[in-house]
Design a protein around this motif. Structure first.
Motif, PDB file in Angstrom:
ATOM      1  N   VAL A  14       0.642  -0.798  -0.124  1.00 33.81           N
ATOM      2  CA  VAL A  14       0.456   0.029  -0.160  1.00 33.81           C
ATOM      3  C   VAL A  14       1.216   1.018  -0.118  1.00 33.81           C
ATOM      4  O   VAL A  14       1.656   1.651   1.742  1.00 33.81           O
ATOM      5  CB  VAL A  14      -1.180  -0.479   1.370  1.00 33.81           C
ATOM      6  CG1 VAL A  14      -1.838   1.599   1.278  1.00 33.81           C
ATOM      7  CG2 VAL A  14      -1.288  -1.647   1.486  1.00 33.81           C
ATOM      8  N   ALA A  15       0.676   1.946  -0.789  1.00 41.12           N
ATOM      9  CA  ALA A  15       1.545   3.331  -0.940  1.00 41.12           C
ATOM     10  C   ALA A  15       0.661   3.871  -0.101  1.00 41.12           C
ATOM     11  O   ALA A  15       2.447   4.748   0.616  1.00 41.12           O
ATOM     12  CB  ALA A  15       1.344   4.299  -2.309  1.00 41.12           C
ATOM     13  N   GLU A  16      -0.434   4.215   0.458  1.00 44.02           N
ATOM     14  CA  GLU A  16      -0.643   5.384   1.479  1.00 44.02           C
ATOM     15  C   GLU A  16      -2.279   5.261   1.671  1.00 44.02           C
ATOM     16  O   GLU A  16      -3.216   4.250   0.372  1.00 44.02           O
ATOM     17  CB  GLU A  16      -1.158   6.500   1.068  1.00 44.02           C
ATOM     18  CG  GLU A  16      -1.832   7.427  -0.347  1.00 44.02           C
ATOM     19  CD  GLU A  16      -1.263   8.582  -0.240  1.00 44.02           C
ATOM     20  OE1 GLU A  16      -1.459   9.473   0.448  1.00 44.02           O
ATOM     21  OE2 GLU A  16      -1.157   9.345  -1.423  1.00 44.02           O
ATOM     22  N   VAL A  45      -7.178   2.192  -5.372  1.00 48.10           N
ATOM     23  CA  VAL A  45      -6.957   1.251  -6.618  1.00 48.10           C
ATOM     24  C   VAL A  45      -5.711   1.725  -6.920  1.00 48.10           C
ATOM     25  O   VAL A  45      -5.248   0.601  -6.944  1.00 48.10           O
ATOM     26  CB  VAL A  45      -8.019   0.716  -7.452  1.00 48.10           C
ATOM     27  CG1 VAL A  45      -9.393   0.023  -6.883  1.00 48.10           C
ATOM     28  CG2 VAL A  45      -8.618   1.409  -8.367  1.00 48.10           C
ATOM     29  N   GLU A  46      -5.538   3.193  -6.703  1.00 49.20           N
ATOM     30  CA  GLU A  46      -3.884   2.638  -7.679  1.00 49.20           C
ATOM     31  C   GLU A  46      -3.028   3.071  -7.132  1.00 49.20           C
ATOM     32  O   GLU A  46      -1.574   3.241  -7.073  1.00 49.20           O
ATOM     33  CB  GLU A  46      -4.194   4.527  -8.477  1.00 49.20           C
ATOM     34  CG  GLU A  46      -4.246   5.533  -7.435  1.00 49.20           C
ATOM     35  CD  GLU A  46      -6.098   6.421  -7.736  1.00 49.20           C
ATOM     36  OE1 GLU A  46      -6.120   6.832  -7.159  1.00 49.20           O
ATOM     37  OE2 GLU A  46      -6.684   5.279  -7.984  1.00 49.20           O
ATOM     38  N   ASN A  47      -3.148   2.625  -5.158  1.00 50.37           N
ATOM     39  CA  ASN A  47      -2.623   3.065  -4.336  1.00 50.37           C
ATOM     40  C   ASN A  47      -1.983   1.470  -3.509  1.00 50.37           C
ATOM     41  O   ASN A  47      -1.497   0.916  -2.756  1.00 50.37           O
ATOM     42  CB  ASN A  47      -2.937   3.886  -3.075  1.00 50.37           C
ATOM     43  CG  ASN A  47      -1.870   4.977  -3.297  1.00 50.37           C
ATOM     44  OD1 ASN A  47      -1.495   5.553  -4.440  1.00 50.37           O
ATOM     45  ND2 ASN A  47      -2.892   6.372  -3.189  1.00 50.37           N
ATOM     46  N   LEU A  48      -2.578   0.833  -4.098  1.00 48.85           N
ATOM     47  CA  LEU A  48      -2.461  -1.059  -3.666  1.00 48.85           C
ATOM     48  C   LEU A  48      -1.935  -1.535  -5.455  1.00 48.85           C
ATOM     49  O   LEU A  48      -2.610  -1.614  -5.888  1.00 48.85           O
ATOM     50  CB  LEU A  48      -3.622  -1.450  -3.616  1.00 48.85           C
ATOM     51  CG  LEU A  48      -4.159  -2.839  -3.168  1.00 48.85           C
ATOM     52  CD1 LEU A  48      -3.346  -3.149  -1.571  1.00 48.85           C
ATOM     53  CD2 LEU A  48      -5.891  -3.555  -3.092  1.00 48.85           C
ATOM     54  N   ASP A  85     -17.975   0.174  -6.317  1.00 46.94           N
ATOM     55  CA  ASP A  85     -16.898   1.338  -6.067  1.00 46.94           C
ATOM     56  C   ASP A  85     -15.544   0.617  -6.823  1.00 46.94           C
ATOM     57  O   ASP A  85     -15.045  -0.226  -5.979  1.00 46.94           O
ATOM     58  CB  ASP A  85     -16.586   1.642  -5.011  1.00 46.94           C
ATOM     59  CG  ASP A  85     -15.516   2.262  -4.116  1.00 46.94           C
ATOM     60  OD1 ASP A  85     -15.313   3.099  -5.291  1.00 46.94           O
ATOM     61  OD2 ASP A  85     -15.082   3.034  -3.532  1.00 46.94           O
ATOM     62  N   ASN A  86     -15.528   1.010  -7.629  1.00 45.17           N
ATOM     63  CA  ASN A  86     -13.722   0.647  -7.955  1.00 45.17           C
ATOM     64  C   ASN A  86     -12.852   1.977  -7.687  1.00 45.17           C
ATOM     65  O   ASN A  86     -11.893   1.557  -8.008  1.00 45.17           O
ATOM     66  CB  ASN A  86     -14.636   0.876  -9.814  1.00 45.17           C
ATOM     67  CG  ASN A  86     -14.798  -0.230 -10.728  1.00 45.17           C
ATOM     68  OD1 ASN A  86     -15.097  -0.956  -9.425  1.00 45.17           O
ATOM     69  ND2 ASN A  86     -16.195   0.094 -11.614  1.00 45.17           N
ATOM     70  N   HIS A  87     -12.936   2.201  -7.275  1.00 48.14           N
ATOM     71  CA  HIS A  87     -11.809   3.004  -6.901  1.00 48.14           C
ATOM     72  C   HIS A  87     -10.757   3.051  -5.629  1.00 48.14           C
ATOM     73  O   HIS A  87     -10.123   3.518  -4.892  1.00 48.14           O
ATOM     74  CB  HIS A  87     -12.526   4.514  -6.687  1.00 48.14           C
ATOM     75  CG  HIS A  87     -12.398   5.060  -8.114  1.00 48.14           C
ATOM     76  ND1 HIS A  87     -12.709   5.087  -8.876  1.00 48.14           N
ATOM     77  CD2 HIS A  87     -14.626   5.614  -8.285  1.00 48.14           C
ATOM     78  CE1 HIS A  87     -13.080   6.476 -10.142  1.00 48.14           C
ATOM     79  NE2 HIS A  87     -14.599   5.775  -9.928  1.00 48.14           N
ATOM     80  N   GLU A  88     -11.880   2.479  -4.685  1.00 52.02           N
ATOM     81  CA  GLU A  88     -11.486   2.095  -3.488  1.00 52.02           C
ATOM     82  C   GLU A  88     -11.343   0.972  -2.933  1.00 52.02           C
ATOM     83  O   GLU A  88     -12.649  -0.183  -3.360  1.00 52.02           O
ATOM     84  CB  GLU A  88     -11.970   3.162  -2.510  1.00 52.02           C
ATOM     85  CG  GLU A  88     -11.591   4.372  -2.041  1.00 52.02           C
ATOM     86  CD  GLU A  88     -11.269   5.048  -1.379  1.00 52.02           C
ATOM     87  OE1 GLU A  88     -11.297   6.894  -1.358  1.00 52.02           O
ATOM     88  OE2 GLU A  88     -12.075   4.730  -0.022  1.00 52.02           O
ATOM     89  N   VAL A  89     -10.128  -0.091  -1.909  1.00 45.73           N
ATOM     90  CA  VAL A  89     -10.484  -1.319  -1.184  1.00 45.73           C
ATOM     91  C   VAL A  89     -10.600  -0.650   0.011  1.00 45.73           C
ATOM     92  O   VAL A  89      -9.668  -0.161   0.465  1.00 45.73           O
ATOM     93  CB  VAL A  89      -9.433  -2.264  -1.928  1.00 45.73           C
ATOM     94  CG1 VAL A  89      -9.543  -3.478  -1.115  1.00 45.73           C
ATOM     95  CG2 VAL A  89     -10.005  -1.894  -3.158  1.00 45.73           C
ATOM     96  N   GLU A  90     -10.847  -1.587   0.835  1.00 44.87           N
ATOM     97  CA  GLU A  90     -10.667  -1.509   2.537  1.00 44.87           C
ATOM     98  C   GLU A  90      -9.757  -2.455   2.661  1.00 44.87           C
ATOM     99  O   GLU A  90     -10.469  -3.499   2.478  1.00 44.87           O
ATOM    100  CB  GLU A  90     -12.506  -2.012   3.231  1.00 44.87           C
ATOM    101  CG  GLU A  90     -12.907  -0.209   2.999  1.00 44.87           C
ATOM    102  CD  GLU A  90     -13.028   1.174   4.067  1.00 44.87           C
ATOM    103  OE1 GLU A  90     -12.518   0.542   4.669  1.00 44.87           O
ATOM    104  OE2 GLU A  90     -12.900   2.073   2.896  1.00 44.87           O
ATOM    105  N   ILE A  91      -8.979  -2.654   2.941  1.00 46.31           N
ATOM    106  CA  ILE A  91      -7.951  -3.523   3.391  1.00 46.31           C
ATOM    107  C   ILE A  91      -8.040  -3.924   5.085  1.00 46.31           C
ATOM    108  O   ILE A  91      -7.747  -2.863   5.950  1.00 46.31           O
ATOM    109  CB  ILE A  91      -6.059  -2.616   3.178  1.00 46.31           C
ATOM    110  CG1 ILE A  91      -6.065  -2.534   1.801  1.00 46.31           C
ATOM    111  CG2 ILE A  91      -5.536  -3.935   3.671  1.00 46.31           C
ATOM    112  CD1 ILE A  91      -5.838  -3.779   1.058  1.00 46.31           C
ATOM    113  N   ALA A  92      -7.689  -5.188   4.964  1.00 41.78           N
ATOM    114  CA  ALA A  92      -7.978  -5.625   6.433  1.00 41.78           C
ATOM    115  C   ALA A  92      -6.575  -4.946   6.790  1.00 41.78           C
ATOM    116  O   ALA A  92      -5.346  -5.647   7.532  1.00 41.78           O
ATOM    117  CB  ALA A  92      -8.407  -7.097   6.967  1.00 41.78           C
TER     118      ALA A  92
END
Length: 131
Positions: A14-16, A45-48, A85-92
């Motif tokens: 993860v970049a941020e 998504v671009e930061n993962l 939502d194709n822009h964000e993912v919630e990471i555990a």
């Protein structure tokens, strides 16, 4: 920041994180995590980047709007994703190897908080396992 599942087959970077990181007490997060809550951090998504083992990620559609990703070998909970939502993912956050750049700033779905849950700051602390 790097992270991985328990067996190490799935690895990511993860970049941020975005600023909205929360402890979720909803019944689905409690069931999936096996704990009183699960902590997720939003990532664009671009930061993962999935570094390895993407083929081991399986998803489970937990509601009409969301899916949850996990390692099909060790079962580690990896992410929560609103399908539309194709822009964000919630990471555990429990799967991170490194410390995140932000801390949780909210407890959500507190109406579902289990009665047995006590804040960790109210309990005795041990540097290792219980003596």
């Amino acid at each position: 920041m790097r992270g991985s599942c328990l067996c190490g087959r799935v690895q990511y970077q993860v970049a941020e994180f975005e600023s909205n990181i929360a402890n979720c007490f909803c019944s689905m997060c409690r069931k999936q995590s096996g704990s009183a809550f699960a902590t997720y951090g939003s990532v664009k998504v671009e930061n993962l980047e999935w570094l390895s083992g993407k083929e081991f990620i399986k998803t489970y559609r937990s509601s009409s709007i969301a899916e949850r990703g996990f390692c099909n070998h060790c079962g580690s909970n990896l992410f929560y994703h609103v399908i539309a939502d194709n822009h964000e993912v919630e990471i555990a956050l429990g799967t991170l190897n490194d410390e995140p750049n932000v801390k949780p700033n909210a407890n959500i779905y507190c109406a579902s908080r289990p009665k047995w849950f006590e804040s960790p700051t109210q309990l005795p602390e041990f540097s290792g396992g219980r003596e």
